[in-house]
Design a protein around this motif. Structure first.
Motif, PDB file in Angstrom:
ATOM      1  N   LEU A 118     -16.651  51.133  31.597  1.00  9.98           N
ATOM      2  CA  LEU A 118     -16.969  49.951  30.781  1.00  9.98           C
ATOM      3  C   LEU A 118     -18.189  50.154  29.871  1.00  9.98           C
ATOM      4  O   LEU A 118     -18.339  49.437  28.887  1.00  9.98           O
ATOM      5  CB  LEU A 118     -17.232  48.734  31.685  1.00  9.98           C
ATOM      6  N   HIS A 119     -19.059  51.114  30.219  1.00 12.10           N
ATOM      7  CA  HIS A 119     -20.298  51.340  29.449  1.00 12.10           C
ATOM      8  C   HIS A 119     -21.067  50.021  29.283  1.00 12.10           C
ATOM      9  O   HIS A 119     -21.327  49.576  28.165  1.00 12.10           O
ATOM     10  CB  HIS A 119     -19.985  51.926  28.056  1.00 12.10           C
ATOM     11  N   ILE A 120     -21.423  49.410  30.387  1.00  6.12           N
ATOM     12  CA  ILE A 120     -21.992  48.046  30.362  1.00  6.12           C
ATOM     13  C   ILE A 120     -23.351  48.003  29.676  1.00  6.12           C
ATOM     14  O   ILE A 120     -24.243  48.794  29.969  1.00  6.12           O
ATOM     15  CB  ILE A 120     -22.098  47.491  31.801  1.00  6.12           C
ATOM     16  N   LYS A 121     -23.473  47.047  28.751  1.00  3.94           N
ATOM     17  CA  LYS A 121     -24.756  46.780  28.076  1.00  3.94           C
ATOM     18  C   LYS A 121     -25.370  45.552  28.744  1.00  3.94           C
ATOM     19  O   LYS A 121     -24.671  44.542  28.929  1.00  3.94           O
ATOM     20  CB  LYS A 121     -24.524  46.489  26.591  1.00  3.94           C
ATOM     21  N   PRO A 122     -26.662  45.589  29.075  1.00  5.75           N
ATOM     22  CA  PRO A 122     -27.271  44.453  29.784  1.00  5.75           C
ATOM     23  C   PRO A 122     -27.119  43.114  29.065  1.00  5.75           C
ATOM     24  O   PRO A 122     -27.013  42.072  29.712  1.00  5.75           O
ATOM     25  CB  PRO A 122     -28.753  44.855  29.880  1.00  5.75           C
ATOM     26  N   ASP A 123     -27.086  43.139  27.725  1.00  3.45           N
ATOM     27  CA  ASP A 123     -26.964  41.867  26.992  1.00  3.45           C
ATOM     28  C   ASP A 123     -25.533  41.639  26.479  1.00  3.45           C
ATOM     29  O   ASP A 123     -25.294  40.817  25.601  1.00  3.45           O
ATOM     30  CB  ASP A 123     -27.947  41.828  25.814  1.00  3.45           C
ATOM     31  N   GLY A 124     -24.575  42.371  27.038  1.00  2.00           N
ATOM     32  CA  GLY A 124     -23.187  42.289  26.581  1.00  2.00           C
ATOM     33  C   GLY A 124     -22.426  41.100  27.164  1.00  2.00           C
ATOM     34  O   GLY A 124     -22.907  40.388  28.050  1.00  2.00           O
ATOM     35  N   VAL A 125     -21.201  40.915  26.661  1.00  2.00           N
ATOM     36  CA  VAL A 125     -20.299  39.859  27.142  1.00  2.00           C
ATOM     37  C   VAL A 125     -19.055  40.543  27.726  1.00  2.00           C
ATOM     38  O   VAL A 125     -18.432  41.366  27.050  1.00  2.00           O
ATOM     39  CB  VAL A 125     -19.879  38.910  25.988  1.00  2.00           C
ATOM     40  N   TYR A 126     -18.711  40.188  28.969  1.00  4.78           N
ATOM     41  CA  TYR A 126     -17.623  40.875  29.662  1.00  4.78           C
ATOM     42  C   TYR A 126     -16.625  39.876  30.246  1.00  4.78           C
ATOM     43  O   TYR A 126     -16.990  38.767  30.631  1.00  4.78           O
ATOM     44  CB  TYR A 126     -18.186  41.800  30.753  1.00  4.78           C
ATOM     45  N   LEU A 127     -15.377  40.330  30.296  1.00  4.92           N
ATOM     46  CA  LEU A 127     -14.285  39.501  30.796  1.00  4.92           C
ATOM     47  C   LEU A 127     -13.512  40.260  31.871  1.00  4.92           C
ATOM     48  O   LEU A 127     -13.159  41.421  31.680  1.00  4.92           O
ATOM     49  CB  LEU A 127     -13.337  39.144  29.635  1.00  4.92           C
ATOM     50  N   ASP A 128     -13.245  39.587  32.991  1.00  4.12           N
ATOM     51  CA  ASP A 128     -12.313  40.111  33.992  1.00  4.12           C
ATOM     52  C   ASP A 128     -11.129  39.146  34.015  1.00  4.12           C
ATOM     53  O   ASP A 128     -11.272  37.979  34.391  1.00  4.12           O
ATOM     54  CB  ASP A 128     -12.992  40.173  35.368  1.00  4.12           C
ATOM     55  N   GLY A 129      -9.970  39.619  33.590  1.00  3.31           N
ATOM     56  CA  GLY A 129      -8.791  38.759  33.486  1.00  3.31           C
ATOM     57  C   GLY A 129      -8.064  38.561  34.802  1.00  3.31           C
ATOM     58  O   GLY A 129      -7.167  37.721  34.902  1.00  3.31           O
ATOM     59  N   THR A 130      -8.421  39.356  35.817  1.00  2.00           N
ATOM     60  CA  THR A 130      -7.807  39.263  37.141  1.00  2.00           C
ATOM     61  C   THR A 130      -8.934  39.240  38.167  1.00  2.00           C
ATOM     62  O   THR A 130      -9.141  40.204  38.897  1.00  2.00           O
ATOM     63  CB  THR A 130      -6.869  40.466  37.390  1.00  2.00           C
ATOM     64  N   LEU A 131      -9.633  38.147  38.219  1.00  2.00           N
ATOM     65  CA  LEU A 131     -10.903  38.062  38.950  1.00  2.00           C
ATOM     66  C   LEU A 131     -10.775  38.387  40.432  1.00  2.00           C
ATOM     67  O   LEU A 131     -11.633  39.059  41.003  1.00  2.00           O
ATOM     68  CB  LEU A 131     -11.488  36.658  38.759  1.00  2.00           C
ATOM     69  N   VAL A 139     -20.177  44.367  37.678  1.00  2.40           N
ATOM     70  CA  VAL A 139     -20.493  44.142  36.257  1.00  2.40           C
ATOM     71  C   VAL A 139     -21.727  43.250  36.154  1.00  2.40           C
ATOM     72  O   VAL A 139     -22.700  43.571  35.445  1.00  2.40           O
ATOM     73  CB  VAL A 139     -19.307  43.483  35.510  1.00  2.40           C
ATOM     74  N   CYS A 140     -21.707  42.140  36.884  1.00  5.53           N
ATOM     75  CA  CYS A 140     -22.807  41.161  36.799  1.00  5.53           C
ATOM     76  C   CYS A 140     -24.143  41.752  37.243  1.00  5.53           C
ATOM     77  O   CYS A 140     -25.193  41.382  36.709  1.00  5.53           O
ATOM     78  CB  CYS A 140     -22.468  39.925  37.633  1.00  5.53           C
ATOM     79  N   ARG A 141     -24.100  42.663  38.198  1.00  2.00           N
ATOM     80  CA  ARG A 141     -25.340  43.314  38.668  1.00  2.00           C
ATOM     81  C   ARG A 141     -26.048  44.059  37.551  1.00  2.00           C
ATOM     82  O   ARG A 141     -27.262  44.249  37.585  1.00  2.00           O
ATOM     83  CB  ARG A 141     -25.005  44.298  39.790  1.00  2.00           C
ATOM     84  N   GLN A 142     -25.274  44.504  36.561  1.00  2.00           N
ATOM     85  CA  GLN A 142     -25.866  45.292  35.476  1.00  2.00           C
ATOM     86  C   GLN A 142     -26.225  44.453  34.241  1.00  2.00           C
ATOM     87  O   GLN A 142     -26.700  44.996  33.249  1.00  2.00           O
ATOM     88  CB  GLN A 142     -24.894  46.415  35.080  1.00  2.00           C
ATOM     89  N   LEU A 143     -25.971  43.150  34.321  1.00  2.00           N
ATOM     90  CA  LEU A 143     -26.278  42.291  33.168  1.00  2.00           C
ATOM     91  C   LEU A 143     -27.698  41.752  33.246  1.00  2.00           C
ATOM     92  O   LEU A 143     -28.190  41.410  34.324  1.00  2.00           O
ATOM     93  CB  LEU A 143     -25.300  41.113  33.105  1.00  2.00           C
ATOM     94  N   GLY A 144     -28.364  41.672  32.075  1.00  2.00           N
ATOM     95  CA  GLY A 144     -29.673  41.035  31.991  1.00  2.00           C
ATOM     96  C   GLY A 144     -29.511  39.539  31.772  1.00  2.00           C
ATOM     97  O   GLY A 144     -28.404  38.999  31.809  1.00  2.00           O
ATOM     98  N   ASP A 145     -30.635  38.852  31.496  1.00  2.00           N
ATOM     99  CA  ASP A 145     -30.607  37.395  31.306  1.00  2.00           C
ATOM    100  C   ASP A 145     -29.708  36.968  30.148  1.00  2.00           C
ATOM    101  O   ASP A 145     -29.148  35.876  30.165  1.00  2.00           O
ATOM    102  CB  ASP A 145     -32.028  36.867  31.073  1.00  2.00           C
ATOM    103  N   LYS A 146     -29.593  37.820  29.149  1.00  2.00           N
ATOM    104  CA  LYS A 146     -28.777  37.455  27.980  1.00  2.00           C
ATOM    105  C   LYS A 146     -27.309  37.859  28.135  1.00  2.00           C
ATOM    106  O   LYS A 146     -26.479  37.495  27.311  1.00  2.00           O
ATOM    107  CB  LYS A 146     -29.356  38.102  26.713  1.00  2.00           C
TER     108      LYS A 146
END
Length: 315
Positions: free
Chosen positions: A21-34, A43-50
């Motif tokens: 996924l190459h996660i960016k801390p300020d990115g927007v991500y979607l899981d279609g099959t939660l 994914v959420c662990r790697q996200l910053g406040d934004k």
């Protein structure tokens, strides 16, 4: 086992998907099959406040379980009960048009398989159901008792890839002439009778392919996948990635062919010296070949054995 079964699902190819996924801390991500939120949590662990995460699932039990699991991430997380084929509209309603990454894990969750009342499994005797969204009217019972023989044959042949599809369909129609087929074990017995004894001794449970086929038909799984892929690619930001985990050849073929088309959408005849249709590539498949589970993962989680991860990166 009952509806109180904990929504427990070992996320297949978890590390490989998060890496892809190459996660960016300020990115927007979607899981279609939660599902139970396994991929989502990482994914959420790697996200910053934004950073923002949107999770979609049509199963009420999944929504409840994932909601609890992702609680610690607060308002960075939005959970939506819907089918992923409506993801573009659902996110648009939240003011989101583009995302940096999308995950689709097309496996049936351990929870759904192990919760007897859901009627997904041939291992326990329970009413035929198999609905992923219990608000839906059509059930496995309806398919088994109302589809004509030719339609049943087509479903079992195309979605179950069972060499005895014709005979199984014939036996189902004969059996239901006496009385409706109500339970998983009743269907098991009919399938068993339709398959030669020497063939039943090899290749796993005789009902496996037919149950898969009926589940796919009941939930329109392949149609939903085909009708969603273009929307997902159009939702991606440049360098955004779409990660799809499939579990059988039919799904994988759809994804592989679609990614190929997105890489080379040109519709000009091959004899044309230059392209005149003007269709340019949307992105590329990275890596070229599907990513497979490690030996270790297959030992720990037998359900991962048929899994393949394909990744598409938007230009």
């Amino acid at each position: 086992m009952s509806e109180k079964t904990e929504f427990n699902h070992a996320s297949v190819l978890l590390n490989e998907t998060i890496e892809a996924l190459h996660i960016k801390p300020d990115g927007v991500y979607l899981d279609g099959t939660l599902g139970g939120g396994g991929h989502a949590y990482e994914v959420c662990r790697q996200l910053g406040d934004k950073g923002r995460f949107y999770g979609i699932d049509q199963d009420a039990a999944a929504i409840e379980a994932a909601g609890k699991r992702l609680e610690e991430f607060g308002d960075r997380v939005t959970v939506i009960r819907n089918n992923y084929c409506n993801a573009r509209e659902a996110l648009k309603e939240k003011g989101v048009r583009h995302v940096d990454g999308i995950v689709l894990d097309l496996g049936v969750s351990s929870y759904q398989l192990d919760t007897v009342e859901r009627g997904f499994t041939y291992k326990y005797d329970t009413p035929l159901d198999m609905r992923m969204d219990q608000r839906q009217e059509l059930t496995a019972r309806d398919i088994v008792n109302t589809y004509d023989e030719q339609s049943l044959y087509r479903v079992i042949r195309d979605y179950g890839e069972d060499q005895f599809a014709k005979n199984i369909a014939k036996h189902i129609v004969q059996a239901r002439a006496d009385k409706p087929i109500e339970t998983t074990f009743e269907l098991n017995e009919i399938i068993k009778a339709a398959i030669p004894a020497k063939m039943r001794a090899v290749g796993g449970h005789p009902s496996k392919r037919t149950f898969q086929a009926i589940r796919i038909e009941c939930n329109r799984e392949l149609d939903v996948l085909k009708n969603s892929l273009e929307d997902f690619v159009n939702m991606l930001n440049p360098q955004g990635r779409l990660c799809i985990i499939t579990f059988h050849s039919l799904e994988d073929r759809i994804v592989k062919n679609f990614f190929r088309e997105m890489e080379n959408p040109c519709t000009c005849p091959p004899e044309f010296p230059v392209c005149i249709c003007g269709k340019i590539p949307y992105g590329k498949t990275v890596p070229r070949k599907p990513i497979l589970p490690s030996e270790e993962e297959m030992e720990v989680n037998s359900r991962s054995k048929s899994a393949k991860l394909r990744v598409f990166e938007r230009i």
